[in-house]
Design a protein around this motif. Structure first.
Motif, PDB file in Angstrom:
ATOM      1  N   ALA A   1       0.863  -1.186   0.000  1.00 20.37           N
ATOM      2  CA  ALA A   1       0.000   0.000   0.000  1.00 20.37           C
ATOM      3  C   ALA A   1       0.895   1.230   0.000  1.00 20.37           C
ATOM      4  CB  ALA A   1      -0.909   0.001   1.225  1.00 20.37           C
ATOM      5  N   PRO A   2       0.464   2.305  -0.658  1.00 17.57           N
ATOM      6  CA  PRO A   2       1.301   3.502  -0.719  1.00 17.57           C
ATOM      7  C   PRO A   2       1.391   4.246   0.610  1.00 17.57           C
ATOM      8  CG  PRO A   2      -0.814   3.893  -1.780  1.00 17.57           C
ATOM      9  CD  PRO A   2      -0.761   2.437  -1.436  1.00 17.57           C
ATOM     10  N   ASP A   3       0.419   4.018   1.516  1.00 19.23           N
ATOM     11  CA  ASP A   3       0.454   4.695   2.813  1.00 19.23           C
ATOM     12  C   ASP A   3      -0.381   3.909   3.823  1.00 19.23           C
ATOM     13  OD1 ASP A   3      -2.306   5.474   2.414  1.00 19.23           O
ATOM     14  OD2 ASP A   3      -1.571   7.106   1.164  1.00 19.23           O
ATOM     15  N   LEU A   4      -0.282   4.307   5.068  1.00 19.02           N
ATOM     16  CA  LEU A   4      -0.974   3.609   6.155  1.00 19.02           C
ATOM     17  C   LEU A   4      -2.482   3.643   5.983  1.00 19.02           C
ATOM     18  CD1 LEU A   4      -0.987   2.152   8.867  1.00 19.02           C
ATOM     19  CD2 LEU A   4      -0.745   4.381   9.993  1.00 19.02           C
ATOM     20  N   GLU A   5      -3.016   4.772   5.572  1.00  9.32           N
ATOM     21  CA  GLU A   5      -4.464   4.903   5.416  1.00  9.32           C
ATOM     22  C   GLU A   5      -4.995   3.921   4.379  1.00  9.32           C
ATOM     23  OE1 GLU A   5      -2.236   7.402   5.439  1.00  9.32           O
ATOM     24  OE2 GLU A   5      -2.736   8.256   7.394  1.00  9.32           O
ATOM     25  N   THR A   6      -4.285   3.774   3.262  1.00  8.31           N
ATOM     26  CA  THR A   6      -4.694   2.834   2.217  1.00  8.31           C
ATOM     27  C   THR A   6      -4.595   1.399   2.716  1.00  8.31           C
ATOM     28  OG1 THR A   6      -3.925   4.399   0.536  1.00  8.31           O
ATOM     29  CG2 THR A   6      -4.280   2.120  -0.171  1.00  8.31           C
ATOM     30  N   LEU A   7      -3.525   1.085   3.445  1.00  6.40           N
ATOM     31  CA  LEU A   7      -3.372  -0.252   4.011  1.00  6.40           C
ATOM     32  C   LEU A   7      -4.549  -0.581   4.918  1.00  6.40           C
ATOM     33  CD1 LEU A   7      -1.731  -2.848   4.644  1.00  6.40           C
ATOM     34  CD2 LEU A   7      -0.656  -1.540   6.505  1.00  6.40           C
ATOM     35  N   LEU A   8      -4.866   0.321   5.840  1.00  3.44           N
ATOM     36  CA  LEU A   8      -5.955   0.057   6.786  1.00  3.44           C
ATOM     37  C   LEU A   8      -7.301  -0.049   6.081  1.00  3.44           C
ATOM     38  CD1 LEU A   8      -4.905   2.285   9.814  1.00  3.44           C
ATOM     39  CD2 LEU A   8      -4.594  -0.183   9.514  1.00  3.44           C
ATOM     40  N   ALA A   9      -7.507   0.753   5.054  1.00  8.60           N
ATOM     41  CA  ALA A   9      -8.778   0.704   4.328  1.00  8.60           C
ATOM     42  C   ALA A   9      -8.992  -0.651   3.663  1.00  8.60           C
ATOM     43  CB  ALA A   9      -8.830   1.819   3.280  1.00  8.60           C
ATOM     44  N   GLY A  10      -7.915  -1.389   3.421  1.00  8.87           N
ATOM     45  CA  GLY A  10      -8.030  -2.690   2.782  1.00  8.87           C
ATOM     46  C   GLY A  10      -8.087  -3.861   3.749  1.00  8.87           C
ATOM     47  N   LEU A  11      -8.057  -3.597   5.058  1.00  7.34           N
ATOM     48  CA  LEU A  11      -8.072  -4.673   6.047  1.00  7.34           C
ATOM     49  C   LEU A  11      -9.457  -4.866   6.646  1.00  7.34           C
ATOM     50  CD1 LEU A  11      -4.802  -3.967   8.093  1.00  7.34           C
ATOM     51  CD2 LEU A  11      -5.112  -5.556   6.182  1.00  7.34           C
ATOM     52  N   SER A  12      -9.769  -6.111   6.963  1.00  6.32           N
ATOM     53  CA  SER A  12     -10.972  -6.420   7.744  1.00  6.32           C
ATOM     54  C   SER A  12     -10.655  -7.660   8.569  1.00  6.32           C
ATOM     55  CB  SER A  12     -12.181  -6.649   6.835  1.00  6.32           C
ATOM     56  OG  SER A  12     -11.961  -7.765   6.003  1.00  6.32           O
ATOM     57  N   TRP A  13     -11.407  -7.846   9.646  1.00  3.15           N
ATOM     58  CA  TRP A  13     -11.101  -8.901  10.600  1.00  3.15           C
ATOM     59  C   TRP A  13     -12.336  -9.762  10.863  1.00  3.15           C
ATOM     60  CZ3 TRP A  13      -6.042  -9.004  11.627  1.00  3.15           C
ATOM     61  CH2 TRP A  13      -5.316  -7.819  11.438  1.00  3.15           C
TER      62      TRP A  13
END
Length: 195
Positions: A93-105
């Motif tokens: 991911a290019p940044d933390l916000e993009t990484l988190l937006a793609g995660l689910s649990w």
């Protein structure tokens, strides 16, 4: 930055269960921050699933062999005791916000924590930052008032939050600032991964 060693203040809506969850989360975030700090600075973002240790042991009894006797005793004594599980193979991911937006649990995960390093400036200096992203990065990295910080931030599905902040200039375990709502934007981004 002064460390906070007092437990989180109870709000009128707080219950013994939510107090226990908040204490367990604060312990887990501090443990994660200390673990990441041991590896030094200039580290990548790290993400951790948080699960109640008792539930994890019930689902996977062999986990007991990987835990210390002190951890097992703490988990038996405290239903909210949390185990952190570092996630490997995170998507690019290019940044933390993009990484988190793609995660689910899945529902078996009780919470999530992340560590990330950031450069911060006093508000007056931020107003002078160039608009162009490349120029802004060079300007930020050369600014004499910049502060390198490591954030360790965690949230639970039940609502509790906890943050720990370490400054590179005061890189000592007894100088880690803590609080429930230190990094509200990052807390909200983490909470969204649990929805």
């Amino acid at each position: 930055m002064n460390p906070s060693t007092t437990p989180p203040a109870a709000t009128p809506a707080a219950t013994p269960a939510s107090d226990a969850a908040t204490r367990a989360l604060a312990d887990a975030v501090r443990e994660i921050e200390h673990h990441v700090a041991a590896a030094g600075w200039d580290a990548p973002v790290r993400v951790f699933a948080l699960v109640r240790t008792q539930a994890a042991l019930a689902a996977e009894p062999s986990l007991a062999a990987q835990l210390t006797p002190q951890t097992l005793a703490a988990a038996q004594a405290e239903p909210w005791h949390l185990t952190s599980i570092e996630q490997e193979g995170l998507p690019d991911a290019p940044d933390l916000e993009t990484l988190l937006a793609g995660l689910s649990w899945p529902q078996t995960v009780d919470g999530v924590a992340v560590t990330a390093e950031r450069v911060v400036l006093p508000p007056a200096a931020e107003a002078q930052m160039p608009a162009d992203p490349d120029e802004a990065l060079a300007w930020l990295l050369a600014h004499p008032d910049r502060e390198d910080v490591r954030l360790a931030v965690g949230v639970l599905r039940e609502g509790p939050t906890w943050c720990a902040v370490r400054q590179r200039a005061h890189d000592s375990d007894d100088q880690v600032g803590q609080g429930a709502d230190v990094v509200p934007g990052l807390l909200e981004a983490l909470r969204a991964t649990l929805a």
